[in-house]
Scaffold this active site. Structure first.
Site, PDB file in Angstrom:
ATOM      1  N   HIS A 148     -23.563  58.871  38.908  1.00 28.23           N
ATOM      2  CA  HIS A 148     -23.551  59.555  37.624  1.00 28.23           C
ATOM      3  C   HIS A 148     -22.541  60.688  37.635  1.00 28.23           C
ATOM      4  O   HIS A 148     -22.212  61.239  38.668  1.00 28.23           O
ATOM      5  CB  HIS A 148     -24.941  60.087  37.251  1.00 28.23           C
ATOM      6  N   ASP A 191     -29.110  66.162  30.048  1.00 26.18           N
ATOM      7  CA  ASP A 191     -29.817  66.487  31.280  1.00 26.18           C
ATOM      8  C   ASP A 191     -31.121  67.197  30.914  1.00 26.18           C
ATOM      9  O   ASP A 191     -31.136  68.056  30.034  1.00 26.18           O
ATOM     10  CB  ASP A 191     -28.942  67.384  32.155  1.00 26.18           C
ATOM     11  N   ILE A 192     -32.226  66.863  31.596  1.00 30.32           N
ATOM     12  CA  ILE A 192     -33.509  67.502  31.275  1.00 30.32           C
ATOM     13  C   ILE A 192     -33.607  68.918  31.834  1.00 30.32           C
ATOM     14  O   ILE A 192     -34.488  69.675  31.431  1.00 30.32           O
ATOM     15  CB  ILE A 192     -34.715  66.657  31.750  1.00 30.32           C
ATOM     16  N   ASN A 196     -21.529  64.219  42.433  1.00 33.68           N
ATOM     17  CA  ASN A 196     -21.928  64.401  43.824  1.00 33.68           C
ATOM     18  C   ASN A 196     -22.022  63.031  44.487  1.00 33.68           C
ATOM     19  O   ASN A 196     -22.472  62.068  43.870  1.00 33.68           O
ATOM     20  CB  ASN A 196     -23.268  65.133  43.898  1.00 33.68           C
ATOM     21  N   VAL A 203     -30.139  61.935  42.755  1.00 33.35           N
ATOM     22  CA  VAL A 203     -30.557  60.617  42.257  1.00 33.35           C
ATOM     23  C   VAL A 203     -29.582  59.577  42.804  1.00 33.35           C
ATOM     24  O   VAL A 203     -28.376  59.685  42.580  1.00 33.35           O
ATOM     25  CB  VAL A 203     -30.573  60.577  40.711  1.00 33.35           C
ATOM     26  N   HIS A 255     -21.751  64.377  35.693  1.00 32.44           N
ATOM     27  CA  HIS A 255     -22.224  65.465  34.841  1.00 32.44           C
ATOM     28  C   HIS A 255     -21.043  65.932  34.007  1.00 32.44           C
ATOM     29  O   HIS A 255     -19.974  66.219  34.553  1.00 32.44           O
ATOM     30  CB  HIS A 255     -22.689  66.661  35.678  1.00 32.44           C
TER      31      HIS A 255
END
Length: 122
Positions: free
Chosen positions: A104, A33-34, A91, A100, A106
């Site tokens: 995905h 993750d950025i 989420n 987004v 996390h």
């Protein structure tokens, strides 16, 4: 809602945006993750265009879904989180804080996680 081909993860998949890849195969990409919230914060995405978990569960094949979640576990082990534990976050939709519109997961760990320490949207 339809899939947005210009979302950040679609751009990463097309090679238009850089990422730090942790794992990749023909159907899954995992990258750091950025804006990590924990010392280890990896995002895992399917390479096919699913909007959220609901879309993935409704339209992915049983094999694809099973493989994806098996890879999530494999990636958590790869980054060394199995011993002390980790959190998985997915989420789903705007009210959950999904930012987004590409499904995905996390994978978060590397320190003790508490309920009150992880309330911000991901």
């Amino acid at each position: 809602m339809s899939y947005d081909n210009d979302n950040v993860f679609a751009k990463i998949l097309r090679g238009e945006l850089p990422n730090t890849t942790v794992y990749e195969d023909e159907s899954v990409l995992a990258f750091n993750d950025i804006s990590p919230r924990t010392p280890v914060h990896v995002l895992v995405i399917p390479k096919r265009p699913y909007i959220d978990m609901d879309d993935f569960a409704a339209n992915g094949s049983t094999e694809e879904i099973g493989n994806f979640f098996a890879k999530v576990g494999e990636i958590a082990r790869l980054v060394g989180l199995q011993e002390d534990g980790y959190r998985l976050v997915a989420n789903n939709g705007k009210n959950s804080g999904q930012l987004v519109p590409h499904f995905h997961i996390h994978i978060m760990g590397g320190r003790p996680l508490t309920e009150d320490g992880m309330t911000a949207a991901m």
